[in-house]
Design a protein around this motif. Structure first.
Motif, PDB file in Angstrom:
ATOM      1  N   PRO A 140     -37.625 -13.937  -5.790  1.00  0.00           N
ATOM      2  CA  PRO A 140     -36.407 -14.524  -6.379  1.00  0.00           C
ATOM      3  C   PRO A 140     -35.538 -13.519  -7.132  1.00  0.00           C
ATOM      4  N   ARG A 141     -36.165 -12.626  -7.889  1.00  0.00           N
ATOM      5  CA  ARG A 141     -35.365 -11.676  -8.667  1.00  0.00           C
ATOM      6  C   ARG A 141     -34.662 -10.672  -7.751  1.00  0.00           C
ATOM      7  N   LEU A 142     -35.360 -10.199  -6.730  1.00  0.00           N
ATOM      8  CA  LEU A 142     -34.728  -9.271  -5.797  1.00  0.00           C
ATOM      9  C   LEU A 142     -33.590  -9.957  -5.047  1.00  0.00           C
ATOM     10  N   LYS A 143     -33.823 -11.192  -4.616  1.00  0.00           N
ATOM     11  CA  LYS A 143     -32.792 -11.929  -3.895  1.00  0.00           C
ATOM     12  C   LYS A 143     -31.563 -12.132  -4.766  1.00  0.00           C
ATOM     13  N   ALA A 144     -31.770 -12.484  -6.027  1.00  0.00           N
ATOM     14  CA  ALA A 144     -30.640 -12.694  -6.940  1.00  0.00           C
ATOM     15  C   ALA A 144     -29.843 -11.410  -7.112  1.00  0.00           C
ATOM     16  N   ARG A 145     -30.548 -10.298  -7.246  1.00  0.00           N
ATOM     17  CA  ARG A 145     -29.851  -9.027  -7.445  1.00  0.00           C
ATOM     18  C   ARG A 145     -29.117  -8.580  -6.179  1.00  0.00           C
ATOM     19  N   VAL A 146     -29.744  -8.773  -5.027  1.00  0.00           N
ATOM     20  CA  VAL A 146     -29.085  -8.409  -3.771  1.00  0.00           C
ATOM     21  C   VAL A 146     -27.780  -9.184  -3.607  1.00  0.00           C
ATOM     22  N   LEU A 147     -27.828 -10.497  -3.822  1.00  0.00           N
ATOM     23  CA  LEU A 147     -26.626 -11.318  -3.666  1.00  0.00           C
ATOM     24  C   LEU A 147     -25.591 -11.010  -4.744  1.00  0.00           C
ATOM     25  N   SER A 148     -26.049 -10.599  -5.912  1.00  0.00           N
ATOM     26  CA  SER A 148     -25.124 -10.222  -6.976  1.00  0.00           C
ATOM     27  C   SER A 148     -24.380  -8.934  -6.630  1.00  0.00           C
ATOM     28  N   VAL A 149     -25.102  -7.949  -6.113  1.00  0.00           N
ATOM     29  CA  VAL A 149     -24.454  -6.690  -5.721  1.00  0.00           C
ATOM     30  C   VAL A 149     -23.491  -6.936  -4.561  1.00  0.00           C
ATOM     31  N   GLN A 150     -23.915  -7.765  -3.608  1.00  0.00           N
ATOM     32  CA  GLN A 150     -23.040  -8.094  -2.480  1.00  0.00           C
ATOM     33  C   GLN A 150     -21.757  -8.772  -2.971  1.00  0.00           C
ATOM     34  N   ALA A 151     -21.901  -9.644  -3.956  1.00  0.00           N
ATOM     35  CA  ALA A 151     -20.721 -10.299  -4.528  1.00  0.00           C
ATOM     36  C   ALA A 151     -19.825  -9.302  -5.243  1.00  0.00           C
ATOM     37  N   ALA A 152     -20.412  -8.291  -5.882  1.00  0.00           N
ATOM     38  CA  ALA A 152     -19.606  -7.278  -6.569  1.00  0.00           C
ATOM     39  C   ALA A 152     -18.704  -6.540  -5.582  1.00  0.00           C
ATOM     40  N   ILE A 153     -19.243  -6.257  -4.398  1.00  0.00           N
ATOM     41  CA  ILE A 153     -18.417  -5.631  -3.359  1.00  0.00           C
ATOM     42  C   ILE A 153     -17.265  -6.564  -2.989  1.00  0.00           C
ATOM     43  N   GLY A 154     -17.590  -7.850  -2.843  1.00  0.00           N
ATOM     44  CA  GLY A 154     -16.557  -8.827  -2.538  1.00  0.00           C
ATOM     45  C   GLY A 154     -15.506  -8.913  -3.623  1.00  0.00           C
ATOM     46  N   VAL A 155     -15.920  -8.889  -4.881  1.00  0.00           N
ATOM     47  CA  VAL A 155     -14.974  -8.966  -6.002  1.00  0.00           C
ATOM     48  C   VAL A 155     -13.967  -7.819  -5.926  1.00  0.00           C
ATOM     49  N   ALA A 156     -14.462  -6.609  -5.658  1.00  0.00           N
ATOM     50  CA  ALA A 156     -13.565  -5.448  -5.598  1.00  0.00           C
ATOM     51  C   ALA A 156     -12.508  -5.637  -4.518  1.00  0.00           C
ATOM     52  N   PHE A 157     -12.916  -6.126  -3.358  1.00  0.00           N
ATOM     53  CA  PHE A 157     -11.956  -6.238  -2.258  1.00  0.00           C
ATOM     54  C   PHE A 157     -11.111  -7.501  -2.360  1.00  0.00           C
ATOM     55  N   PHE A 158     -11.640  -8.567  -2.951  1.00  0.00           N
ATOM     56  CA  PHE A 158     -10.786  -9.729  -3.246  1.00  0.00           C
ATOM     57  C   PHE A 158      -9.655  -9.310  -4.186  1.00  0.00           C
ATOM     58  N   ALA A 159      -9.999  -8.558  -5.224  1.00  0.00           N
ATOM     59  CA  ALA A 159      -8.980  -8.102  -6.172  1.00  0.00           C
ATOM     60  C   ALA A 159      -7.970  -7.192  -5.473  1.00  0.00           C
ATOM     61  N   PHE A 160      -8.471  -6.310  -4.618  1.00  0.00           N
ATOM     62  CA  PHE A 160      -7.583  -5.408  -3.876  1.00  0.00           C
ATOM     63  C   PHE A 160      -6.587  -6.196  -3.026  1.00  0.00           C
ATOM     64  N   ILE A 161      -7.084  -7.241  -2.358  1.00  0.00           N
ATOM     65  CA  ILE A 161      -6.205  -8.047  -1.504  1.00  0.00           C
ATOM     66  C   ILE A 161      -5.189  -8.816  -2.337  1.00  0.00           C
ATOM     67  N   LEU A 162      -5.674  -9.529  -3.341  1.00  0.00           N
ATOM     68  CA  LEU A 162      -4.792 -10.421  -4.095  1.00  0.00           C
ATOM     69  C   LEU A 162      -3.733  -9.670  -4.889  1.00  0.00           C
ATOM     70  N   PHE A 163      -4.069  -8.474  -5.372  1.00  0.00           N
ATOM     71  CA  PHE A 163      -3.140  -7.762  -6.243  1.00  0.00           C
ATOM     72  C   PHE A 163      -2.329  -6.674  -5.542  1.00  0.00           C
ATOM     73  N   THR A 164      -2.775  -6.215  -4.361  1.00  0.00           N
ATOM     74  CA  THR A 164      -2.023  -5.144  -3.683  1.00  0.00           C
ATOM     75  C   THR A 164      -1.702  -5.456  -2.226  1.00  0.00           C
ATOM     76  N   SER A 165      -2.425  -6.392  -1.602  1.00  0.00           N
ATOM     77  CA  SER A 165      -2.288  -6.586  -0.155  1.00  0.00           C
ATOM     78  C   SER A 165      -2.369  -8.061   0.207  1.00  0.00           C
ATOM     79  N   ASN A 166      -1.632  -8.885  -0.482  1.00  0.00           N
ATOM     80  CA  ASN A 166      -1.720 -10.330  -0.274  1.00  0.00           C
ATOM     81  C   ASN A 166      -1.170 -10.709   1.108  1.00  0.00           C
ATOM     82  N   PRO A 167      -1.999 -11.296   1.981  1.00  0.00           N
ATOM     83  CA  PRO A 167      -1.507 -11.644   3.318  1.00  0.00           C
ATOM     84  C   PRO A 167      -0.648 -12.905   3.347  1.00  0.00           C
TER      85      PRO A 167
END
Length: 667
Positions: free
Chosen positions: A133-160
């Motif tokens: 459970p702890r490894l799974k939580a951390r894996v999904l958290s890191v994966q979400a962090a990657i998503g956060v960076a690119f969501f922010a990039f899209i919404l603030f600089t490249s909104n489709p």
């Protein structure tokens, strides 16, 4: 149609697009929650907080998929109130290219990027039941962090979803070079590979945070790496095939910066895949495997930066915007730099347990890793050296195919020589002589084929025979390795072998076929450039070519100048080829459409050029032996990966089975 109905339809389209924009914002918010809450829960050992990761990953994917679907709907319905549709579509464009126009631009392709990030996160949430459970939580958290960076990039600089105040009557059309079936499917597969490596990165960072890498971790990370490598293989092959038949230059690989940007992660993913096997089987190479996982995704981010920053020019580049390129560079620095810093802090925790001799499969896999990693570094240096030279020395340099061919090829030759021996040598400690004896027939047959090729060719280089030897050596080695696994049962046990064994053999055979095809095509192709007069035959490589006519035609959204070329051999008709030059009036851009007669052992490749004052037409003709074998070999490599993925052992968490047998919680 009544005005009220038209107005209602326009309002519906408007609402779908707005809902897509809102869904993207909601996915961003959910990704932030998924990034923070499970990581805190894992650190504090709070089960409730860790449990947030799974539904958040699934919700993030659903909202992102809705946003992507809304953008695609805007392209399909030619909603010219959306700026992106205006800039990259046209009402007369065929439906396939309206759909592919969704990702045939910077903003839409970045939305595809985050869609795949969230897809892999949701897939890990659904299939990771055997993960601690702890490894799974951390894996999904890191994966979400990657998503956060690119969501922010899209919404603030490249909104489709940016709107235009006054929608135009029609759009500006998609780049004509992208209006092709090969390029329609190339980016999604390439992104599945690029972004798929984010899962290996997430597993690596999660393991570093926990301070533990073991055989179970190696088993968990392998399927994700293999899936990314397979998709990257398909994406690169599709891009190479497109360049071959669409650009009209007759080649399949130009060492273009964007080609290299996808090839470098492919090399590192192949190294990571083999290194994870050593972690799983022998609990060795832990630090190296973690480092490869970080670098493989890091090079995917480097590729994203190259494609979008305008730093290097390429026919494949999506954008030329240094400001947005800087944002991607910051994302690259944060994730890769942060992971490498964490790696340096936790390196002492990656203690290897397995001990092996110099002559062993582990050593062969180490050599495999070094060759792949160094070859990746060579490509990286060659790709960025023009930029470094201009910035540091004020000189404009061009690094082209001769450098890459000379610098990269020796590593692949060594890899091909090593592969059959390394695949068959025992784990921990082996005897080189015994393994070589098992491979003797394959070696002799490969040598005989090379000798035959050398005897049949006249006045040509060693490239063809050497390529045939290497390709045959790798192929026969894979077959002998597969046969050796049957033991005394022989053929009776062959079909009962695990799918992973069949997958490994198929992938290695595919590599052998590709090596031979590239060498054979390069060494034995024939080229003819001339001014062809209508009705006057000429000969190329034993074929009689006659330009019968040149006609003007109109396509759905282009005008075409089409040549009609009759090909005969020995008085018998072989093919009638119709090379074209197209002009897309909306985009004001010409394209060249090669005509190719595909055969098993060769391609006949014809390109028509400009009209000449004497009434003739410039025409280029190539005879390309074994061209199709290049993409056939890539298809075999991808098939091998899919066969291995279908093996049940890849889908069952090793750690769950091991710990349950001892009655110890998988924590």
């Amino acid at each position: 149609m009544p005005l009220a109905v038209l107005a209602q339809r326009d309002i519906s389209r408007f609402m779908i697009t707005e809902f897509g924009h809102f869904a993207l914002i909601l996915a961003f918010i959910i990704a932030i929650v998924q990034m923070v809450v499970p990581m805190v829960g894992a650190q504090m050992r709070w089960p409730g907080w860790m449990a947030v990761a799974e539904p958040a990953a699934q919700a993030q994917f659903l909202f992102t998929a809705f946003a992507f679907g809304a953008l695609m709907w805007a392209f399909v319905t030619s909603d010219f109130s959306v700026q992106l549709v205006v800039l990259n579509s046209h009402s007369a464009k065929p439906m396939l290219y309206k759909i592919s126009g969704t990702w045939g631009n910077h903003e839409g392709s970045m939305l595809l990027w985050v869609l795949i990030v969230s897809l892999f996160g949701a897939a890990a949430a659904m299939t990771g039941g055997g993960l601690p459970p702890r490894l799974k939580a951390r894996v999904l958290s890191v994966q979400a962090a990657i998503g956060v960076a690119f969501f922010a990039f899209i919404l603030f600089t490249s909104n489709p979803f940016v709107r235009v105040d006054v929608p135009p009557f029609d759009g500006q059309d998609l780049n004509p070079l992208l209006q092709d079936p090969g390029l329609a499917f190339h980016p999604p597969f390439l992104y599945l590979g690029y972004v798929g490596l984010s899962m290996a990165f997430s597993f690596a960072v999660a393991a570093l945070i926990e301070g533990r890498v073991d055989a179970a971790w190696g088993r968990w990370v392998r399927p994700w790496t293999l899936a990314a490598w397979v998709f990257l293989t398909i994406g690169i092959a599709l891009g190479s095939w497109w360049a071959y038949y669409e650009l009209g230059w007759g080649g399949f690989w130009f060492w273009d910066p964007v080609e290299n940007a996808s090839f470098m992660p492919w090399l590192l993913a192949a190294a990571l895949l083999h290194s994870a096997i050593v972690v799983e089987k022998r609990e060795a190479l832990k630090s190296w495997t973690i480092l490869l996982a970080i670098l493989a995704f890091g090079f995917s981010l480097i590729g994203t930066f190259i494609v979008r920053s305008g730093l290097l020019t390429s026919v494949h580049a999506f954008a030329n915007d240094p400001e947005r390129g800087i944002v991607i560079l910051v994302i690259l620095a944060v994730f890769t730099g942060g992971a490498l810093t964490l790696f340096a802090m936790r390196a002492q925790a990656m203690e290897a347990k397995g001990v092996f001799g110099m002559v062993s499969r582990e050593s062969a896999l180490v050599a495999n890793n070094l060759l792949l990693a160094v070859s990746c570094f060579v490509v990286f240096v060659g790709t960025l050296w023009p930029v470094v030279a201009e910035m540091a020395f004020g000189r404009k340099l061009s690094v082209g195919a001769p450098f890459f061919d000379a610098a990269f090829t020796p590593f692949m030759v060594l890899l091909g020589l090593l592969l059959p021996v390394g695949a068959m040598i025992p784990w921990k400690r082996g005897k080189l002589g015994q393994t070589a004896w098992k491979l003797r027939y394959g070696f002799m047959l490969a040598l005989a084929l090379a000798g035959l090729a050398w005897a049949m060719q006249s006045g040509r280089s060693l490239l063809g025979p050497v390529g045939l030897f290497l390709g045959a050596w790798v192929t026969f080695g894979a077959l002998l390795d597969l046969w050796s696994r049957t033991g005394k049962s022989g053929a009776a046990r062959l079909l009962r072998l695990p799918r992973a064994d069949w997958g490994k053999a198929t992938a290695h055979i595919g590599l052998g076929v590709t090596i031979f095809a590239i060498a054979g095509l390069t060494a034995w192709q024939q080229e003819d450039i001339r001014v062809a007069m209508p009705g006057e035959p000429f000969e190329v490589g034993g074929y009689q070519m006659t330009l019968r006519d040149v006609v003007q035609e109109r396509g759905p959204n282009y005008f075409s100048t089409k040549g009609i070329v009759e090909v005969t051999r020995g008085g018998r008709e072989v093919a009638v080829l119709t090379p074209e030059k197209r002009v897309y009036p909306v985009a004001q851009m010409p394209t060249t459409e090669a005509a190719i007669d595909y055969r098993f052992s060769r391609d006949l490749y014809v390109v028509i050029g400009d009209a000449q004052d004497n009434g003739g037409w410039t025409m280029r003709t190539y005879i390309k032996p074994f061209a199709n074998w290049i993409w056939g070999g890539c298809a075999l490599m991808a098939l091998g990966g899919f066969l291995s993925l279908s093996d049940r052992r890849f889908r069952v968490a090793a750690g769950a089975r091991k710990t349950s047998a001892k009655g110890v919680p998988a924590e």
